[in-house]
Design an enzyme around this catalytic site. Sequence first.
Site, PDB file in Angstrom:
ATOM      1  N   GLN A  40      -1.697   1.916  10.065  1.00  0.00           N
ATOM      2  CA  GLN A  40      -0.407   1.954   9.366  1.00  0.00           C
ATOM      3  C   GLN A  40       0.659   2.699  10.176  1.00  0.00           C
ATOM      4  O   GLN A  40       1.840   2.383  10.084  1.00  0.00           O
ATOM      5  CB  GLN A  40      -0.545   2.641   7.997  1.00  0.00           C
ATOM      6  CG  GLN A  40      -1.337   1.853   6.970  1.00  0.00           C
ATOM      7  CD  GLN A  40      -2.803   2.234   6.965  1.00  0.00           C
ATOM      8  OE1 GLN A  40      -3.332   2.725   7.962  1.00  0.00           O
ATOM      9  NE2 GLN A  40      -3.470   2.012   5.851  1.00  0.00           N
ATOM     10  N   ASP A  70      -2.161  10.720  -1.690  1.00  0.00           N
ATOM     11  CA  ASP A  70      -2.574   9.745  -2.694  1.00  0.00           C
ATOM     12  C   ASP A  70      -2.904  10.436  -4.010  1.00  0.00           C
ATOM     13  O   ASP A  70      -2.828   9.829  -5.073  1.00  0.00           O
ATOM     14  CB  ASP A  70      -3.744   8.913  -2.178  1.00  0.00           C
ATOM     15  CG  ASP A  70      -3.258   7.990  -1.073  1.00  0.00           C
ATOM     16  OD1 ASP A  70      -3.085   8.469   0.059  1.00  0.00           O
ATOM     17  OD2 ASP A  70      -2.977   6.813  -1.373  1.00  0.00           O
ATOM     18  N   ARG A 126       0.852  -1.178   0.000  1.00  0.00           N
ATOM     19  CA  ARG A 126       0.000   0.000   0.000  1.00  0.00           C
ATOM     20  C   ARG A 126       0.892   1.233   0.000  1.00  0.00           C
ATOM     21  O   ARG A 126       2.110   1.137   0.128  1.00  0.00           O
ATOM     22  CB  ARG A 126      -1.007   0.027   1.147  1.00  0.00           C
ATOM     23  CG  ARG A 126      -0.737  -0.766   2.375  1.00  0.00           C
ATOM     24  CD  ARG A 126       0.424  -0.275   3.175  1.00  0.00           C
ATOM     25  NE  ARG A 126       0.306   1.147   3.454  1.00  0.00           N
ATOM     26  CZ  ARG A 126       1.312   1.916   3.742  1.00  0.00           C
ATOM     27  NH1 ARG A 126       2.548   1.443   3.781  1.00  0.00           N
ATOM     28  NH2 ARG A 126       1.138   3.198   3.995  1.00  0.00           N
ATOM     29  N   GLY A 127       0.265   2.376  -0.144  1.00  0.00           N
ATOM     30  CA  GLY A 127       1.032   3.611  -0.310  1.00  0.00           C
ATOM     31  C   GLY A 127       1.038   3.940  -1.789  1.00  0.00           C
ATOM     32  O   GLY A 127       1.356   3.090  -2.621  1.00  0.00           O
ATOM     33  N   ASN A 184      -5.617  12.164   0.928  1.00  0.00           N
ATOM     34  CA  ASN A 184      -4.668  11.332   1.662  1.00  0.00           C
ATOM     35  C   ASN A 184      -5.466  10.507   2.668  1.00  0.00           C
ATOM     36  O   ASN A 184      -6.680  10.673   2.818  1.00  0.00           O
ATOM     37  CB  ASN A 184      -3.611  12.210   2.352  1.00  0.00           C
ATOM     38  CG  ASN A 184      -2.436  11.400   2.883  1.00  0.00           C
ATOM     39  OD1 ASN A 184      -1.893  10.551   2.190  1.00  0.00           O
ATOM     40  ND2 ASN A 184      -2.062  11.635   4.134  1.00  0.00           N
ATOM     41  N   LYS A 185      -4.791   9.606   3.331  1.00  0.00           N
ATOM     42  CA  LYS A 185      -5.412   8.684   4.286  1.00  0.00           C
ATOM     43  C   LYS A 185      -6.404   9.397   5.198  1.00  0.00           C
ATOM     44  O   LYS A 185      -6.156  10.497   5.683  1.00  0.00           O
ATOM     45  CB  LYS A 185      -4.288   8.053   5.124  1.00  0.00           C
ATOM     46  CG  LYS A 185      -4.718   7.015   6.123  1.00  0.00           C
ATOM     47  CD  LYS A 185      -5.536   5.905   5.534  1.00  0.00           C
ATOM     48  CE  LYS A 185      -4.851   5.224   4.370  1.00  0.00           C
ATOM     49  NZ  LYS A 185      -5.832   4.471   3.521  1.00  0.00           N
ATOM     50  N   ARG A 193      -7.542  -0.138  -6.855  1.00  0.00           N
ATOM     51  CA  ARG A 193      -7.806   0.940  -5.894  1.00  0.00           C
ATOM     52  C   ARG A 193      -8.023   2.235  -6.671  1.00  0.00           C
ATOM     53  O   ARG A 193      -7.213   2.596  -7.516  1.00  0.00           O
ATOM     54  CB  ARG A 193      -6.655   1.076  -4.888  1.00  0.00           C
ATOM     55  CG  ARG A 193      -6.493  -0.223  -4.065  1.00  0.00           C
ATOM     56  CD  ARG A 193      -5.724  -0.020  -2.800  1.00  0.00           C
ATOM     57  NE  ARG A 193      -6.413   0.856  -1.877  1.00  0.00           N
ATOM     58  CZ  ARG A 193      -5.810   1.414  -0.831  1.00  0.00           C
ATOM     59  NH1 ARG A 193      -4.537   1.187  -0.605  1.00  0.00           N
ATOM     60  NH2 ARG A 193      -6.496   2.213  -0.026  1.00  0.00           N
TER      61      ARG A 193
END
Lengths: 349, 349
Positions: free
Chosen positions: B197, B238, B47-48, B248-249, B90
């Site tokens: 994370q 992201d 991920r990332g 982003n997250k 994704r």
Amino acid sequence: MDEYQVIVWEEEQLQLLDQRRLPHEVRYNSYEDHGEVAEAIREMVVRGAPAIGITAAYGMALAARQSAAADVAGLLEDLERAGERLRAARPTAVNLSYAIDRVLERARKPALETVEAVRSALLEEAHAIYEDERRANRRIGEHSLELVPQGASIIHHCNTGALATGAYGTALGVIRAAHEAGKEIFAYVDETRPRLQGARLTTWELQRLGVPHAVIVDGASGHVMRTHGVHLCVVGADRVVANGDTANKIGTYNLALAARAHGVAFYVAAPTSTIDLATPSGDAIEIEQRPDEEVTHVGEVQITPDGTEVRNPAFDVTPASYISAIITERGVAYPPYETSLRRLVLGGE
Amino acid sequence: MDEYQVIVWEEEQLQLLDQRRLPHEVRYNSYEDHGEVAEAIREMVVRGAPAIGITAAYGMALAARQSAAADVAGLLEDLERAGERLRAARPTAVNLSYAIDRVLERARKPALETVEAVRSALLEEAHAIYEDERRANRRIGEHSLELVPQGASIIHHCNTGALATGAYGTALGVIRAAHEAGKEIFAYVDETRPRLQGARLTTWELQRLGVPHAVIVDGASGHVMRTHGVHLCVVGADRVVANGDTANKIGTYNLALAARAHGVAFYVAAPTSTIDLATPSGDAIEIEQRPDEEVTHVGEVQITPDGTEVRNPAFDVTPASYISAIITERGVAYPPYETSLRRLVLGGE
């Protein structure tokens, strides 16, 4: 709803619904020893500012039963010691001190001339504290109705229901009262890390109450406000001080910041027993640091690598300027809180 | 530090460090099938944003090997299909599309006249994408040094280290570069619910790097700023769109709101491969909704009561107005981002 009992006095014992086991298991623990009650408060078998106040009052009633003192003076000394022990269990909520002070004051009444008379009076006082919280909760719900619009989306943090307060709830009581009044509300439940009181306990209560709701992670509140529309946030309080600064479960302040950025009303719902006029501002509130394991583990599952350092403040302080109103059993306080809270607390009902 | 490999191409296979098992187990999974690679991206073995871009590029190289096409035209058709499949894994990160587009563009070069030539070229291109990300990360770290004061306390969200980017890191690269430059920084690590994370991966990387740090729950960031003093926040991205709005997250936006309230600088660190000039503003970014189980369970432990409803957006959008600067490998972009990002992306280095 079948009201679940959270704190029960039965056959000379204190029964506590073990909230650490919810939502998966409904189990009661029995206590006959005030030291064990202090431990249960510390380990959060019971939690929530009003509920630990009620529990501590029953802890004092147990201490009176345990005391071997032959006279009232000796009993009072034992009770002072028990009070210190119970008070030390958790430092932030003022209700703990409030309940213990109230019980001790009752114990010192000159009319109580025998050990047995003090024992009975203490149990009466514990029952009275419980009954007062119950009534206060209902009143908070009633006073809040004017603040909750029809069809409101509400974000709620931590757990402030019957589990936290003994009965009905404070912030959850606001939600419950609106639901019972047919307002067709929807509750977003902050899961409330690290102990997940929202995900575990608030969901459990809302299911039983039939209130439509969904869990979100704490970090999602701003996103929900930005994209879904939220009408208000409502939280409880572990301590409201003279200027309105409010200590509550960690994460409350971040929620208040998001509410402010989105012009969303931010309400604190708390009985006046939570208001501490003796402390001038939030900077003077001691913030309890809880064990690392609450962050590093969920149940038996270890999350972090071995040896990871943790900061785990149990509470944060939301400055009064972020709070739209404070809903108490005596009415709704608006800024400036220095005067409105004083009026509510000292002015009587 | 012994650099751990996150994405490895070896003996015609793709090896991925299974990040779901960290920090407790270091295990690599092998892939020879691009469909399984898509699945690995979806299930967050890797991920990332930058790391899934690199992984997808290798996925395309595998697809070229898997294709039974007899000629280049047939192979290109197979690759288009593989690209769609990988892209769908994704939806939010732009790097996935960026890498697949870049690989497809290479595959379509007229000079590649045989199936074998396309296969080799695709693997070369995947290696090149990996190498570009590596270099970009280092440069981000270099450019960020002027923004990080000596002795800085920094809050970091999610994981943006080598695990997320293939090597060195973006936001974590900023922290790492400051540490390597002897700035004696301290990192507060947002645990980053729901997938943790921060607690699992960022701690694991910071331990290996020797950077002093402590984990906090996401809800504690405002409290830490209010009581401990924080100099800056740094997060990855992201997708950064033309006006600087940044996906982003989930939880990033709440952190940005807290930073703004406290006058704390809020930096986004991202390679230009993350910048999507074709999307004008954050409102047009599709936000992936992830499975409920990420919120209702931690490992095997069920948190919520059965049947609890969940909202689980994987990302949020932080409006550009909350971002102090965007640190890229080509330099630091400041507001207004409409012009500064355009200049960085289109103007070359």
